[in-house]
Design a protein around this motif. Structure first.
Motif, PDB file in Angstrom:
ATOM      1  N   PRO A   1       0.847  -1.205   0.000  1.00  0.00           N
ATOM      2  CA  PRO A   1       0.000   0.000   0.000  1.00  0.00           C
ATOM      3  C   PRO A   1       0.879   1.249   0.000  1.00  0.00           C
ATOM      4  O   PRO A   1       1.816   1.362   0.784  1.00  0.00           O
ATOM      5  CB  PRO A   1      -0.803  -0.143   1.299  1.00  0.00           C
ATOM      6  CG  PRO A   1      -0.838  -1.618   1.558  1.00  0.00           C
ATOM      7  CD  PRO A   1       0.484  -2.138   1.081  1.00  0.00           C
ATOM      8  N   THR A   2       0.580   2.192  -0.898  1.00  0.00           N
ATOM      9  CA  THR A   2       1.494   3.292  -1.195  1.00  0.00           C
ATOM     10  C   THR A   2       1.000   4.596  -0.587  1.00  0.00           C
ATOM     11  O   THR A   2      -0.119   5.041  -0.862  1.00  0.00           O
ATOM     12  CB  THR A   2       1.660   3.444  -2.719  1.00  0.00           C
ATOM     13  OG1 THR A   2       2.159   2.212  -3.251  1.00  0.00           O
ATOM     14  CG2 THR A   2       2.621   4.568  -3.058  1.00  0.00           C
ATOM     15  N   MET A   3       1.859   5.222   0.219  1.00  0.00           N
ATOM     16  CA  MET A   3       1.542   6.517   0.829  1.00  0.00           C
ATOM     17  C   MET A   3       1.850   7.643  -0.148  1.00  0.00           C
ATOM     18  O   MET A   3       2.662   7.485  -1.067  1.00  0.00           O
ATOM     19  CB  MET A   3       2.363   6.711   2.099  1.00  0.00           C
ATOM     20  CG  MET A   3       2.263   5.563   3.104  1.00  0.00           C
ATOM     21  SD  MET A   3       0.689   5.533   3.966  1.00  0.00           S
ATOM     22  CE  MET A   3       0.939   6.893   5.111  1.00  0.00           C
ATOM     23  N   VAL A   4       1.219   8.808   0.069  1.00  0.00           N
ATOM     24  CA  VAL A   4       1.441   9.933  -0.844  1.00  0.00           C
ATOM     25  C   VAL A   4       2.498  10.916  -0.336  1.00  0.00           C
ATOM     26  O   VAL A   4       2.731  11.948  -0.950  1.00  0.00           O
ATOM     27  CB  VAL A   4       0.120  10.683  -1.138  1.00  0.00           C
ATOM     28  CG1 VAL A   4      -0.881   9.772  -1.799  1.00  0.00           C
ATOM     29  CG2 VAL A   4      -0.453  11.305   0.134  1.00  0.00           C
ATOM     30  N   HIS A   5       3.120  10.634   0.787  1.00  0.00           N
ATOM     31  CA  HIS A   5       4.260  11.409   1.298  1.00  0.00           C
ATOM     32  C   HIS A   5       3.944  12.871   1.569  1.00  0.00           C
ATOM     33  O   HIS A   5       4.801  13.735   1.508  1.00  0.00           O
ATOM     34  CB  HIS A   5       5.463  11.273   0.370  1.00  0.00           C
ATOM     35  CG  HIS A   5       6.132   9.949   0.515  1.00  0.00           C
ATOM     36  ND1 HIS A   5       7.223   9.738   1.314  1.00  0.00           N
ATOM     37  CD2 HIS A   5       5.802   8.744   0.005  1.00  0.00           C
ATOM     38  CE1 HIS A   5       7.552   8.457   1.270  1.00  0.00           C
ATOM     39  NE2 HIS A   5       6.707   7.827   0.481  1.00  0.00           N
ATOM     40  N   ALA A   6       2.704  13.155   1.842  1.00  0.00           N
ATOM     41  CA  ALA A   6       2.301  14.427   2.434  1.00  0.00           C
ATOM     42  C   ALA A   6       1.246  14.039   3.458  1.00  0.00           C
ATOM     43  O   ALA A   6       0.369  13.237   3.154  1.00  0.00           O
ATOM     44  CB  ALA A   6       1.722  15.376   1.398  1.00  0.00           C
ATOM     45  N   ALA A   7       1.324  14.574   4.641  1.00  0.00           N
ATOM     46  CA  ALA A   7       0.419  14.123   5.708  1.00  0.00           C
ATOM     47  C   ALA A   7      -0.989  14.628   5.428  1.00  0.00           C
ATOM     48  O   ALA A   7      -1.504  15.535   6.075  1.00  0.00           O
ATOM     49  CB  ALA A   7       0.920  14.611   7.062  1.00  0.00           C
ATOM     50  N   LEU A   8      -1.617  14.037   4.413  1.00  0.00           N
ATOM     51  CA  LEU A   8      -2.927  14.468   3.936  1.00  0.00           C
ATOM     52  C   LEU A   8      -3.951  14.654   5.055  1.00  0.00           C
ATOM     53  O   LEU A   8      -4.745  15.590   5.023  1.00  0.00           O
ATOM     54  CB  LEU A   8      -3.490  13.425   2.964  1.00  0.00           C
ATOM     55  CG  LEU A   8      -3.089  13.465   1.497  1.00  0.00           C
ATOM     56  CD1 LEU A   8      -3.752  12.306   0.768  1.00  0.00           C
ATOM     57  CD2 LEU A   8      -3.488  14.776   0.870  1.00  0.00           C
ATOM     58  N   GLY A   9      -3.940  13.743   6.010  1.00  0.00           N
ATOM     59  CA  GLY A   9      -4.986  13.757   7.017  1.00  0.00           C
ATOM     60  C   GLY A   9      -5.076  15.048   7.797  1.00  0.00           C
ATOM     61  O   GLY A   9      -6.173  15.457   8.195  1.00  0.00           O
ATOM     62  N   ASP A  10      -3.950  15.711   8.024  1.00  0.00           N
ATOM     63  CA  ASP A  10      -3.973  16.947   8.823  1.00  0.00           C
ATOM     64  C   ASP A  10      -4.679  18.100   8.114  1.00  0.00           C
ATOM     65  O   ASP A  10      -5.657  18.641   8.650  1.00  0.00           O
ATOM     66  CB  ASP A  10      -2.547  17.336   9.201  1.00  0.00           C
ATOM     67  CG  ASP A  10      -1.952  16.405  10.234  1.00  0.00           C
ATOM     68  OD1 ASP A  10      -2.471  16.361  11.357  1.00  0.00           O
ATOM     69  OD2 ASP A  10      -0.983  15.712   9.916  1.00  0.00           O
ATOM     70  N   PRO A  11      -4.222  18.533   6.937  1.00  0.00           N
ATOM     71  CA  PRO A  11      -4.928  19.637   6.302  1.00  0.00           C
ATOM     72  C   PRO A  11      -6.346  19.285   5.877  1.00  0.00           C
ATOM     73  O   PRO A  11      -7.240  20.143   5.917  1.00  0.00           O
ATOM     74  CB  PRO A  11      -4.054  19.970   5.085  1.00  0.00           C
ATOM     75  CG  PRO A  11      -3.254  18.744   4.829  1.00  0.00           C
ATOM     76  CD  PRO A  11      -3.021  18.123   6.170  1.00  0.00           C
TER      77      PRO A  11
END
Length: 825
Positions: A569-579
């Motif tokens: 499973p591949t992460m997008v390397h920006a902490a998307l969940g916060d913003p």
């Protein structure tokens, strides 16, 4: 009023039931912004051309009956709306829409800026005859700047926003996530100021906003931009199953399923080592610091991976909750749709269109007194052409002017948030004029001031010098209160008594342990909005889960549909969940303010940050619900555009993202690459044929792009009408020519920081060339103690001095060793 159509439930208590909104144009951002209005009660009328919006034919298709096949994703974006047909290139269609706008409160317009300006329904013409109509324009790049007329896709916009280049294998290419995410981010970004303007319309007049999807996406990449500006470099691309600058942070295989891990602090590392039965690793000096673990990642992988295979992901996750560790089960779409924690909270509900029905995410703004409609019915094209619209009276009678204050002027929000998600929410409110009082303590400052209190943290006050804290906390006032003391709690309760809202993003049990749960705060102030935003909300078996932005992404299932088949499973390397969580909380606050204004009531808004992520994965959730399966991951290829991908350019680690959206664009690409043989090949004349030969085509593209600078490749392709964008690094963004031209970066000067750049809002008001100026820089620790305590609470100077002496308030972060010294001062 004619009876409501089947499936359209009239709920007058919904916060927006007094509004009428008209949508013109097409696109995910328009659809999602309109869905927020419609599902919360507004009468939203979607204007479509004869035959319907082209987006109705984008897969996944559902059988709507009578030979009609409709896009499930389109249907979800358009629940609880009406559909009227009008061709805007014909006088009759223009007249029909003009008459419709006479009773509307807001026009959401996603036409291209040049189309709007050349139309009889230009905003200038509309406002001349209807000054009380609010207007929000939504476009990819805004109304000005060198990119304004660029051809664009989701992947091209993400690349220009600095959200592609850091994702993927070390050697490349960078990974392009699936479509659908930008529409949610831009739709939320448009909704917040639009509703703020409508909130104040009765005494300030109607406002016009122009929203840029590119600048909306910068709200995600700006954290990495801040880190790059602070350190002088951007972190490298570190692989498909690594995340950020720490370790272990990523997705790990277990005995059954994938486990998402985010270990950041020294205490979390010790707890993690104890959990997996290797306590000796915790104090090991080779691994105790985050930077050291990052350098020893491969060595640690060899130790950790075999151990995690001894238990299931669920077993590890449950242990993580007990130990307060930010872990997550990383589900695929089938697992996600069946997880009891979501079903019990009503996270998914039925969407119907024609005779078809399927499950999809419900809007995550869980207002306990006025929740959204749980999805519902989506109209067929032109379904309401012959229906009589109920009468509606617009409240605003004039346009807002430059002399009007910002729309949230006079609203006061007590900000108990830390880090990124909560402060992003209150930043949105502060940008629109609300008085934000940020509450920290000298003992535990906002962790965005720094997570490691060792070294120079206290003696050099590095907590005043972190770049990302400045970005998230502009337009706020700051106070310190020690909430572990009765005096500190009493002062906070006095602030809450006269506030309009209070928000925290702690874990679910933190404020209740201080005696400040939602019920107790509402007892102090019954008209208060109380916003809580733990990972899984305040209810359910997983409410105690700790989370970072990466944890939220993992738990949403997004990594299971990103990247290539066969990869982890591949992460997008920006902490998307916060913003994303912050934007959703800001939207929830605005909805709460509307309910508060209409009824005088306060309420608890129980936001789950994981649920806030689910709209980003809605296309895949809907595909699973409709078909019973998920498509295989196709990496950088696209289900419609052929070719599509991210290709190497001349220079070290330089990349260009491009998409061919038509057969004509394919011919243009062949001319640019000087490949008449490919242009003449009948096998490649159609998208279907090109898909069969995609490997061969991509080799040809790489041969050309590797000889061209990325910016030159972008300009060349755009001149031919081909969607293309440079894969920017976050540190490139302050120098991006478009962002410089539109004034996105503002130069400021703050104590401890000196001169630096801060980002602007993603919209412009009226016809302004520039965004709102930043009125107040992020507060230094306790900067406004005296001002707030004396002006709002009426404390005298001796009382304030006593609070400082007792360590209840202060202006300096205190360690255990320095508390006595600070108290003496």
């Amino acid at each position: 009023m004619p009876p409501a159509k089947e499936g359209r439930v009239e709920m007058p208590q919904l916060p927006l039931s007094e509004l009428r909104v008209v949508e013109i144009g097409s696109g995910d951002a328009l659809g999602y912004c309109g869905k927020l209005f419609a599902d919360f009660g507004a009468d939203v009328i979607k204007v479509e051309p004869s035959g319907g919006d082209a987006a109705r034919k984008i897969a996944t298709l559902v059988d709507a009956g009578n030979g009609r096949h409709e896009s499930g994703y389109f249907a979800w974006l358009n629940t609880n709306k009406r559909s009227l047909s009008a061709d805007l290139d014909r006088p009759a269609g223009v007249a029909k829409v003009r008459a419709l706008l006479e009773s509307a409160d807001l026009l959401l317009d996603a036409r291209h800026p040049t189309v709007i300006n050349a139309s009889p329904l230009s905003h200038e013409n509309i406002r001349r005859s209807q000054p009380g109509l609010a207007i929000t324009a939504i476009s990819w790049f805004g109304e000005r700047g060198p990119y304004r007329d660029y051809a664009v896709t989701d992947s091209v916009c993400r690349s220009l926003a600095g959200l592609v280049k850091l994702v993927g294998p070390i050697e490349g290419p960078p990974v392009l996530p699936r479509d659908g995410q930008i529409g949610v981010v831009a739709g939320l970004t448009a909704f917040i100021p639009s509703l703020a303007g409508l909130y104040a319309r009765d005494h300030q007049g109607a406002r016009r906003f122009a929203v840029s999807a590119l600048e909306a996406m910068l709200q995600i990449s700006e954290f990495d931009t801040a880190l790059a500006l602070e350190s002088g470099f951007t972190r490298p691309r570190i692989g498909i199953n690594r995340f950020g600058r720490g370790f272990p942070v990523g997705n790990f295989a277990t005995k059954d399923g994938w486990l998402g891990v985010t270990v950041v602090t020294p205490a979390q590392w010790v707890a993690f080592c104890n959990m997996i039965g290797l306590p000796e690793l915790g104090p090991d000096p080779r691994y105790s610091a985050t930077a050291e673990r990052y350098l020893h990642a491969e060595e640690l992988n060899g130790i950790i991976k075999p151990v995690l295979m001894h238990r299931t992901a669920m077993e590890w996750f449950q242990k993580g909750i007990e130990l307060r560790l930010p872990l997550a089960i990383v589900p695929d779409m089938r697992e996600l749709l069946t997880q009891p924690v979501f079903r019990e909270r009503g996270t998914f509900a039925e969407v119907t269109i024609g005779s078809a029905s399927f499950d999809a995410p419900v809007l995550p703004q869980h207002l306990t007194r006025s929740p959204p409609r749980p999805n519902g019915r989506s109209p067929l094209a032109g379904e309401d052409d012959d229906a009589a619209l109920p009468a509606h009276r617009r409240l605003a009678s004039r346009a807002a002017t430059a002399d009007d204050p910002l729309p949230l002027k006079g609203r006061r929000i007590i900000d108990l948030t830390m880090g990124w998600a909560g402060p992003t929410a209150t930043r949105q409110m502060g940008d629109l004029g609300a008085d934000i009082i940020k509450v920290e303590s000298c003992q535990y400052p906002d962790w965005f001031r720094g997570t490691d209190p060792r070294g120079p943290y206290h003696p050099e006050r590095t907590y005043e010098k972190t770049y990302w804290f400045q970005m998230n906390n502009r337009n706020k006032r700051g106070i310190t209160l020690d909430l572990t003391t009765e005096t500190g709690l009493t002062l906070l309760k006095r602030l809450i008594r006269d506030a309009d809202a209070v928000i925290d993003n702690y874990a679910a049990d933190v404020l209740p342990r201080l005696g400040l749960d939602a019920a107790k705060m509402l007892a102090i102030n019954p008209r208060l909005l109380v916003v809580t935003m733990p990972a899984f909300g305040m209810t359910g078996a997983w409410s105690g889960c700790r989370a970072y932005g990466s944890t939220l992404e993992q738990a949403s299932g997004l990594p299971s549909v990103t990247g290539r088949e066969g990869d982890p499973p591949t992460m997008v390397h920006a902490a998307l969940g916060d913003p994303i969580g912050g934007l959703n909380a800001a939207a929830a606050l605005m909805l709460g303010f509307m309910h508060q204004k209409n009824t005088g009531e306060g309420q608890h808004i129980d936001l789950s940050q994981v649920e806030c992520m689910l709209p980003l994965v809605a296309p895949s959730i809907i595909e699973q619900s409709v078909t019973g399966k998920s498509s295989v991951r196709i990496g950088n290829r696209h289900p419609v555009y052929v070719p599509n991908g991210c290709f190497p350019c001349i220079g070290e680690d330089q990349w260009i993202t491009l998409a061919v959206r038509s057969d004509e664009e394919w011919q243009s690409l062949c001319r640019i690459m000087h490949r008449p043989d490919l242009a003449a090949d009948p096998l490649l004349a159609s998208a279907e044929g090109r898909r069969e030969e995609e490997d061969r085509i991509e080799v040809a593209i790489r041969h050309w792009t590797s000889t061209v600078r990325p910016d030159l490749a972008m300009v060349t392709l755009q001149a031919a009408g081909i969607a293309a964008g440079v894969a920017r690094l976050p540190m490139d963004l302050p120098g991006d020519p478009h962002l410089v031209k539109v004034g996105h970066w503002q130069s400021v000067d703050r104590p401890f920081m000196g001169p630096h750049l801060l980002p602007s809002v993603a919209y412009r008001e009226g016809g302004a060339d520039l965004p709102y100026a930043i009125e107040h820089l992020a507060p230094t620790l306790g900067q406004h103690n005296e001002e707030i305590l004396s002006d709002l609470l009426g404390l005298t100077k001796p009382e304030i001095k006593r609070l400082r002496h007792d360590g209840i308030i202060g202006n300096v972060a205190t360690s255990k060793q320095s508390k006595a010294k600070v108290a003496a001062e």
